[in-house]
Design an enzyme around this catalytic site. Sequence first.
Site, mmCIF file in Angstrom:
data_model
loop_
_atom_site.group_PDB
_atom_site.id
_atom_site.type_symbol
_atom_site.label_atom_id
_atom_site.label_comp_id
_atom_site.label_asym_id
_atom_site.label_seq_id
_atom_site.Cartn_x
_atom_site.Cartn_y
_atom_site.Cartn_z
ATOM 1 N N GLU A 272 0.835 -1.214 0.000
ATOM 2 C CA GLU A 272 0.000 0.000 0.000
ATOM 3 C C GLU A 272 0.867 1.260 0.000
ATOM 4 O OE1 GLU A 272 -3.143 -0.059 -0.507
ATOM 5 O OE2 GLU A 272 -3.265 -2.244 -0.381
ATOM 6 N N HIS A 275 2.039 2.190 -3.381
ATOM 7 C CA HIS A 275 1.112 2.989 -4.193
ATOM 8 C C HIS A 275 1.317 4.477 -3.934
ATOM 9 C CE1 HIS A 275 -1.181 -0.081 -6.092
ATOM 10 N NE2 HIS A 275 -1.628 -0.617 -4.981
ATOM 11 N N ASP A 353 3.783 -4.113 -5.768
ATOM 12 C CA ASP A 353 4.355 -5.395 -5.332
ATOM 13 C C ASP A 353 5.876 -5.323 -5.335
ATOM 14 O OD1 ASP A 353 1.904 -6.534 -4.951
ATOM 15 O OD2 ASP A 353 1.940 -7.791 -6.761
HETATM 16 ZN ZN LIG Z 1 -2.575 -2.465 -4.613
#
Ligand SMILES: [Zn+2]
Length: 409
Positions: A272, A275, A353
Amino acid sequence: MLIVILAITVVSYLFDQILDYINLKSQRTDIPKAIEAFYEKEKYLKSLAYHRELAKFSFITSAFSFLLSFIMLIGGGFGWIDGWLRPFFESEILLALAFFGVLMLASDILTIPFQWYSTFVIEEKYGFNKTTLKTFITDKLKGYLLAAIVGGSLLSALIYLIQTIGPNFWIWFSVLTAIFVLFINMFYTSLILPLFNKLTVLPDGELKTAIENFSKRVNFPLDSIFIIDGSKRSKKANAFFSGIGKKKKIVLYDTLIENHTTDELVAVLAHEVGHFKKKHIIWGYILSILQIVFTLFVLSRMMYAENVSLALGGSQLAIHLNLLAFGILFSPISGITGLFMKMYSRKNEFEADAYAKETFDGTALSNALKRLSVDSLSDLYPHPLYVFFHYSHPPLLQRLAALSGLSAP
Ligand SMILES: [Zn+2]
């Protein structure tokens, strides 16, 4: 005009049905190597049955709503509702509010049996459901209230601008929606979420320390960590963060904490944070604003065309009839922009990721993804076409392959 509207409705319905069918046919009974250790054969077969049941159910619900809209369109039902409500209202704004209020309430009430079946029969059967009848009902009422307040005020503002400013209303309404979207982003966790869930501060302990250490190491402006009682409704798990600027709130589902190790949880958070660091959040915001501006511009070109209202069975130009018709006429275009947004989102998932792998631990993230996928019985072999049109996240096996460095995303 009516023929164009009907054609779009039929084609998009058939297109969705074909995609659903292809996807169902791509099911496979073998468990992929990468996830073998997490799955028992029996549980895997159960997941296939779950997807077959979901597909069958969606076949019935979409046929129902397709028929309903088709009959309403061909029989001039929307124009009839307009004619029925018109004598009660002087103001165009109140008339539009009543029009959409009646439509939404009616369509929601008609589909309550389906929503009930999905929650209390299908999700229950596969062990996901935790919703009680009481939660189901109060959720509905709160949802109506929220839709009435938020949707009602946006719609009123839109119609007011259409009436007073004329074809340039799209500029002003774009500014208003941009502010609105920003506002929701900022206050989602503190204003809207508490209406539906209980948020508690994550207590001191191993997990909190691990999250704080990670945030400090990568310079993530962490403000607070909350646990949300997702278990009130479902066993499915999730995590996200919200807030703009220097005050980030992390929200973890209690169901996520229950089933994962500390390392896996930090890995999910690292994803997260990825992002945020890769600027996906801010770009997502900009892109959705651009999409709204474009939509409003196109809307402004057909807002004042009387033949659109007449096509829906109205007897005169009505803003709300044109808005409704626009929703259908614009759907092929929004389908295409949506497609690009999903491609962009899938690319971002790979990047997030990769960020988690670089800054924390790729294996821990892989394990977390496997566990999440198994626990939610997610589809392991979705058809590539179905993924292309519907998936905002890449399928599990692609993410695992990218994480282990076997293939570039
Ligand atoms: Zn995601």
